[in-house]
Every structure is written in structure tokens, then in C-alpha cells.
Design a protein around this motif. Sequence first.
Motif: not given
Length: 390
Positions: A152-164, A222-224
Motif C-alpha cells: 500500500h506504499s503506492s497510495q497517494a499522500d492524501v489517501v493515507r492522511r488522517l485529519a490530524i 490506490r486505497d484500502t
Amino acid sequence: MTDDVLLTFNAGSSTLKIGIFELKSGLARNVGRGKIDFDQSPLKLRYSVGQDRYEKTVKGDNDANFVAVISETLEHMLAHLPGRLRAVAHRVVHGGMVFHEATLLDDAAIGRIEALVPLAPLHQPQALRVIRSIETLRPEVRQVASFDTAFHSSQADVVRRLAIPRGMHDDGVRRYGFHGLSYKYIASRLRKIDPAVAGGKVIACHLGSGASLCAMENGISRDTSMGFSALDGIPMATRPGWLDPGALLYLMRRGMRQPETIEDFLYHECGLLGVSGISGDTRVLLEDKRPEAEEAIDLFCLRIAGEIGRLSMTIGGLDALVFTAGIGENQPQIRTRVAKRLQWLGIEIDEDANGSSLTSINAASSNAKLFVIPTDEEQVIADEAMALIM
């Protein structure tokens, strides 16, 4: 068999799964499997080599004498394998921000894996003690680690980001995703079954006691559904999936204050077991006629279908759904219930094909293809090890 041998270890909290691979012509070919269930007493190693099946009592335990378990496992299994033990490869749940691919293990790499224990306190130590046991028993044998998060390291930063706050994200509080070895296998297998579809927009549903979904484009994650931990996403056997943090604050104010108590509650008392009050096993719930069992199954399928909708948005469409793992591969009732909730997407299931668990189970009129593909994490672990040791 006289070729070199590779063993894979997939360590869970209560089980240890072993894969036996023959190394020949640069390929790893599975020739046997084994399993130890630590909930049983005395411990039994059940394994197969070719067509032959064996059961051996194993000394040691799941605690201080764990190295004895590994020692006896090696002794029993290698007695049937005249080839040299060339390498041992391990499934490690969490690679954090450090490991984006499989790695050869040395003291430095093992130290970095140990540093990630706080990110996966129930899973990471299980793999580490197998690694340490092999290091003690067979120091000359090369070891490799494969990571569930790496795919999953291929996912975009915005997908991996939490709203913190951003600093927390930079320190590693982010969405990682899991079951990556399974999804990597499904992506490779789908390329052989239907190359055109594999190059498109695919959502794979890894449905077992632990469950998640992954959206892929051309076989790339791309997302999970799972995020920072393996608690996140859809409901599972005993894990809740998505849970409002406010609910945890409420429980803490009501007396559930110790992290260990909360952790045990979230991992072992929630999910399908918590909703039904009967079992976390979908096979049991499907047979049970009580309304609580029906509601647990309905919630499970509702959340899966809802996540498919969300993931379809991330990848901008849907060419195929893949069902895999214990529930996904073996329970047509669950597949039917999920598919019916997706009819608004033009998804139609072929009930005869589905009932027979054929590879392709979509109706001809379906807007997306539906597949049932057995997963094989051990094969991925072996292949990744081969790429590093050959």
C-alpha cells in the motif's frame, strides 16, 4: 526431493502457519504446508509434504519455551526434505514508514522491525520471536521479511492522511493498510485470468476473520479500508471496524481506562461477535435463525458494499470485484448479499456460478466482472525471498 528448501512462517496470535517450498530453476514451488494451533494442548504440528500427511506432538509452548516449538517444527518437517534449508522467510504485519519492500534480515533490520512493535502490538512480536528463534537455531540460514503494509506504499499522500495535525502524520500516525501480501497475490493471479481487467480498476475483498478491501489500478494499490491499525474498516469477526472516537471517550469515562483493557475489548469482543452475542464466525451466524445473527450478517454485508462504493470513487470506476480469503472464497451467501446491495452500480451475480464457487461469477448483464480467487500469501512471501537470495 534434493533441491534446496525454503520455509515460510506466517505467525498469528494463536496459530503458526508454515509453507514448504522447493527451490528449482529460480522458482519457489510449494510442496507442503503446516500449522500449529496454540489453543490446543498438547501442541500438535499438522503438516503435509506432497500427498503425505503427518501429525506430530510438539514440545514447548507459546511462551517462554517457544524456541523449542520452532526447533521441533524444523526437525519434523526437514526430516522429509533431503534438500538443504536455503532460507526462511517471514510475514511481518507492519513495515511502518521504513519498509516498502521485502528485506534481508540482519541485526539492524530486526532492530527496525522491533521499533515498530507499538504500531502492531499484538502481531509484530509474534513474527519477531520466530525470527529470533531461527536466528538461534540456524544462524547460518538467511532470513527474509515480507511486510503486509508494503503493497500500500503506492497510495497517494492524501489517501493515507488522517485529519490530524501534520506533525503527527509526519511522525507516522497515518493510514497504512494491511493484507498487502494477499492483494499482491490477487493482482498477479488476475493478470493470468483476465489481463485486460487486471489492467483496469479492481476492488479486492479479503474477507476472513480479519477483513479488508483494496482498490487497485493496473494492480497497484490506490486505497484500502484498513487504516492506522488492523482494527479499522469493515466489521470483522471480533474487531469493530470503523468506530467513532467519541464512543471510546465515552467508554473511558465509564471506567474502561486502561489501554490493555480497551485493546482487548476492540480486538476480541466487538465485530460480528459483539453484534450477535453468538459468534464471530459467519458460518455459525448464517446457520443461526435468531434475529441477532441475521443483523450481524446484514451489517457485515452493508459495510462491505458501502466500502466498495467509497473505493470506486477513489479509483474513478469499477471494472471488477474479487472475493478472496476464507469467507470470500467459501461463502456464496455473503457474496450474494454484497452483490445485491450493489445492483445500483449495475452489478449482477450469476447465482449458479456463485453457488458452485466458480472463478467467474458475474451475470452476462453485469457492468463489472465478479471473481472468486483463492489467495496465497505464502507464495508471495516465498517469491519475494527468492528475489533477494538468488
